[in-house]
Design an enzyme around this catalytic site. Structure first.
Site, short mmCIF file in Angstrom:
data_model
loop_
_atom_site.label_atom_id
_atom_site.label_comp_id
_atom_site.label_asym_id
_atom_site.label_seq_id
_atom_site.Cartn_x
_atom_site.Cartn_y
_atom_site.Cartn_z
N LYS A 210 47.79 6.29 90.66
CA LYS A 210 47.63 5.80 92.04
C LYS A 210 47.38 6.95 93.01
O LYS A 210 46.46 6.90 93.82
CB LYS A 210 48.89 5.03 92.46
CG LYS A 210 48.93 4.69 93.94
CD LYS A 210 50.19 3.95 94.33
CE LYS A 210 51.32 4.80 94.82
NZ LYS A 210 51.15 5.40 96.15
N ASN A 211 48.21 7.98 92.93
CA ASN A 211 48.11 9.04 93.93
C ASN A 211 46.92 9.97 93.72
O ASN A 211 46.66 10.84 94.55
CB ASN A 211 49.41 9.86 93.99
CG ASN A 211 50.53 9.08 94.66
OD1 ASN A 211 50.31 7.99 95.16
ND2 ASN A 211 51.73 9.64 94.66
N CYS B 120 58.14 5.02 107.84
CA CYS B 120 58.07 3.98 106.82
C CYS B 120 59.44 3.89 106.19
O CYS B 120 60.36 4.61 106.57
CB CYS B 120 57.00 4.28 105.79
SG CYS B 120 57.47 5.59 104.68
N ARG C 57 57.96 10.59 108.04
CA ARG C 57 56.65 10.94 107.48
C ARG C 57 55.58 11.24 108.54
O ARG C 57 54.57 10.53 108.66
CB ARG C 57 56.18 9.85 106.52
CG ARG C 57 57.14 9.67 105.37
CD ARG C 57 56.67 8.67 104.37
NE ARG C 57 55.75 9.23 103.40
CZ ARG C 57 55.30 8.54 102.36
NH1 ARG C 57 55.67 7.31 102.18
NH2 ARG C 57 54.47 9.10 101.51
N ASP D 167 59.19 11.09 93.57
CA ASP D 167 58.80 9.74 93.13
C ASP D 167 59.49 9.31 91.83
O ASP D 167 59.31 8.17 91.38
CB ASP D 167 57.27 9.66 92.95
CG ASP D 167 56.56 9.60 94.29
OD1 ASP D 167 57.23 9.46 95.33
OD2 ASP D 167 55.30 9.68 94.30
N ARG E 204 52.18 -2.51 94.56
CA ARG E 204 51.43 -1.43 95.20
C ARG E 204 51.17 -0.30 94.20
O ARG E 204 50.17 0.41 94.33
CB ARG E 204 52.23 -0.86 96.37
CG ARG E 204 52.35 -1.80 97.53
CD ARG E 204 53.02 -1.12 98.67
NE ARG E 204 52.31 0.13 98.98
CZ ARG E 204 52.66 0.96 99.94
NH1 ARG E 204 53.69 0.72 100.67
NH2 ARG E 204 51.96 2.05 100.14
C1 UD1 Z 1 52.61 11.95 98.77
C2 UD1 Z 1 52.61 10.83 97.77
C3 UD1 Z 1 54.00 10.22 97.63
C4 UD1 Z 1 55.02 11.31 97.33
C5 UD1 Z 1 54.91 12.46 98.31
C6 UD1 Z 1 55.78 13.65 97.92
C7 UD1 Z 1 50.34 9.99 97.92
C8 UD1 Z 1 49.43 8.88 98.34
N1 UD1 Z 1 51.65 9.82 98.21
O1 UD1 Z 1 52.96 11.40 100.04
O2 UD1 Z 1 53.97 9.26 96.59
O3 UD1 Z 1 56.33 10.76 97.41
O4 UD1 Z 1 53.55 12.94 98.36
O5 UD1 Z 1 55.46 14.10 96.64
O6 UD1 Z 1 49.92 10.95 97.32
N2 UD1 Z 1 55.34 16.29 106.33
C9 UD1 Z 1 55.36 16.76 107.63
N3 UD1 Z 1 54.18 16.81 108.33
C10 UD1 Z 1 53.00 16.40 107.78
C11 UD1 Z 1 52.99 15.93 106.47
C12 UD1 Z 1 54.18 15.88 105.75
O7 UD1 Z 1 56.40 17.14 108.14
O8 UD1 Z 1 51.97 16.47 108.49
C13 UD1 Z 1 56.59 16.25 105.53
C14 UD1 Z 1 57.01 14.81 105.13
O9 UD1 Z 1 57.74 14.18 106.16
C15 UD1 Z 1 57.83 15.09 103.88
C16 UD1 Z 1 57.14 16.30 103.25
O10 UD1 Z 1 56.36 16.88 104.29
O11 UD1 Z 1 59.14 15.46 104.24
C17 UD1 Z 1 56.24 15.97 102.09
O12 UD1 Z 1 55.43 14.86 102.42
P1 UD1 Z 1 53.95 14.70 101.87
O13 UD1 Z 1 53.75 15.58 100.68
O14 UD1 Z 1 52.99 14.83 102.99
O15 UD1 Z 1 53.96 13.19 101.39
P2 UD1 Z 1 52.69 12.25 101.36
O16 UD1 Z 1 51.48 13.09 101.17
O17 UD1 Z 1 52.75 11.29 102.50
#
Ligand code: UD1
Length: 419
Positions: A22-23, A117, A122, A306, A398
């Site tokens: 998925k990811n 969420c 996030r 995850d 999902r």
């Molecule tokens: C992706 C995965 C999700 C997984 C997560 C962590 C997808 C579609 N989803 O989510 O399944 O649980 O990685 O491995 O690939 N953060 C910030 N600012 C930003 C972006 C992130 O502070 O602009 C923080 C988030 O709040 C979190 C951390 O960084 O604490 C990691 O999040 P991130 O790796 O961005 O998660 P996703 O990419 O949303």
């Protein structure tokens, strides 16, 4: 509406094949926006999130066809509506992945700002700062990110936190930028690597694949190509934990053991006998009760967030105490209340779940609260005495392709019921 009903107590046994990740497929479909001509994406899993991403691209004007069970053909030459509406982004935060591709190819994008969420706040500040560093003008108005730019410009950008979709958005954007972009502190998840390979196949110039520093030399255009999505390591990990929790013996084909090392280490510590080939993983638990294992989530190659919920269930029936520490998301223990209702002995304090393993769980009506939490409840239902019902199973759909079919194939007593 539907619910899942599980009659617990059956050790899993047999073999299944992993689905596409998925990811990986979500950023790959989004990245198709930057290619000219047609891309054919293979090994695409049937998931609600994939349908949502497909529909998002179609409403932009992308020609997208699902041409057999696992292939998707995408031609994004005629996008006339470079936007992602609130209705879509609120159901799937990964919709933010269209921002970088739209901006770099079409010079404009309007994407609803994802809110918090179920698992936490996030934010997407790093995505936005990175695009601004490449010269984009971004404002947030009425809940929308409104971004415009001339051709994006290469730059050096350090990500304050390791972010998976942030790395992906900026990487895709940099492929068509003018000059060189150096992205530092990048995520190195296998799904980021799969996206990088797809972009390179399209003609992108990227060095540092699989490392935390990516050097991208922008090109004038990219060409659609054929790409096969990697196996879903989280789906594979979930089935392995389910087999371990039930004391079973399973083989997962079309899996990649190298992407799952931290999880396999923990399963071995829990007492599982594991053997691997280049594309399969076998697990034998010999009917034993699992040993407790401490878990500390962190970006790849450390233990994936995850897989945290699934290991909470495994630890819930283990022969002693364990501590599960969630370092990425602040609200990712919602499965714990449901496990406690099934007889687990778990206390949550800040980022930690302190788990005292009990001999058995009892079936109960439960409610899924997010994708991986729902997986932990399925595993709990498989090991529990009696009947477990899981409501709000749209979360499961999902991210898990035909989960009950695969579990039935492994001898579980699980069914989907319309309510
Ligand atoms: C992706 C995965 C999700 C997984 C997560 C962590 C997808 C579609 N989803 O989510 O399944 O649980 O990685 O491995 O690939 N953060 C910030 N600012 C930003 C972006 C992130 O502070 O602009 C923080 C988030 O709040 C979190 C951390 O960084 O604490 C990691 O999040 P991130 O790796 O961005 O998660 P996703 O990419 O949303």
């Amino acid at each position: 509406m539907e619910k899942i009903v599980i009659q617990g107590g059956q050790p899993l046994s047999g073999s299944i094949s992993a689905s596409g990740a998925k990811n990986a497929v979500l950023p790959i479909i989004a990245a198709s926006i930057v290619g000219s001509g047609t891309s054919v994406i293979k090994n695409v899993p049937h998931l609600d999130d994939v349908t949502t991403m497909n529909e998002l691209l179609i409403q932009m004007g992308v020609k997208l066809t699902v041409n057999d069970t696992t292939n998707v053909e995408i031609c994004a030459d005629n996008i006339d509506n470079p936007s992602a509406p609130y209705e879509t982004v609120k159901t799937m935060r990964a919709s933010i992945l269209v921002l970088g591709p739209l901006l770099t190819k079409y010079g404009k994008a309007e994407v609803s700002l994802p809110g918090g969420c179920a698992i936490g706040a996030r934010p997407v500040d790093i995505h936005l700062k990175g695009l601004e560093a490449m010269g984009a003008k971004i404002r947030v108005e009425n809940g929308y990110i409104i971004a415009k730019s001339e051709r994006l410009q290469g730059c050096q950008f350090y990500m304050d936190k390791v972010t998976v979709t942030g790395t992906e958005n900026l990487l895709i954007a940099a492929t068509l930028a003018e000059g060189e972009t150096l992205l530092e502190n990048c995520a190195t998840e296998p799904e980021v690597i799969d996206l990088t390979r797809y972009l390179i196949n399209m003609g992108a110039k990227i060095e540092g694949i699989g490392t935390s520093v990516l050097r991208i030399t922008g090109v004038e255009s990219l060409q659609g190509c054929e790409h096969t999505v990697i196996p879903d390591r989280i789906e594979v990990g979930t089935f392995l934990v389910a087999a371990a929790a039930t004391g079973g013996e399973i083989t997962i084909k079309k899996a990649n053991p190298y992407d799952l090392e931290s999880v396999l280490i923990k399963l071995r510590q829990a007492g599982a006998e594991i053997s691997t080939t280049d594309d399969s993983i076998s697990l034998k638990m010999h009917g034993k009760r699992p040993n407790p294992v401490n878990i500390n989530t962190a970006p790849h190659p450390a233990f994936p967030t995850d897989m945290q919920a699934q290991f909470c269930t495994l630890n819930a029936i283990a022969s002693g105490y364990s501590i599960v520490t969630e370092n990425l998301f602040e609200n990712r223990f919602m499965h714990i209340n449901e496990l406690v209702r099934m007889g687990a002995d778990i206390t949550v304090a800040n980022k930690q779940a302190i788990i005292n393993g009990v001999k058995h769980l009892n079936g109960a009506p439960t409610t899924a609260t997010d994708l991986r939490a729902s997986a932990s409840l399925v595993i709990a239902g498989l090991v529990a005495k009696g009947i477990t019902e899981i409501f709000d199973i749209h979360y499961i759909d999902r991210g898990y392709e035909v989960i009950e079919e695969k579990l039935n194939q492994l001898g579980a007593k699980i069914k989907r019921v319309t309510i």
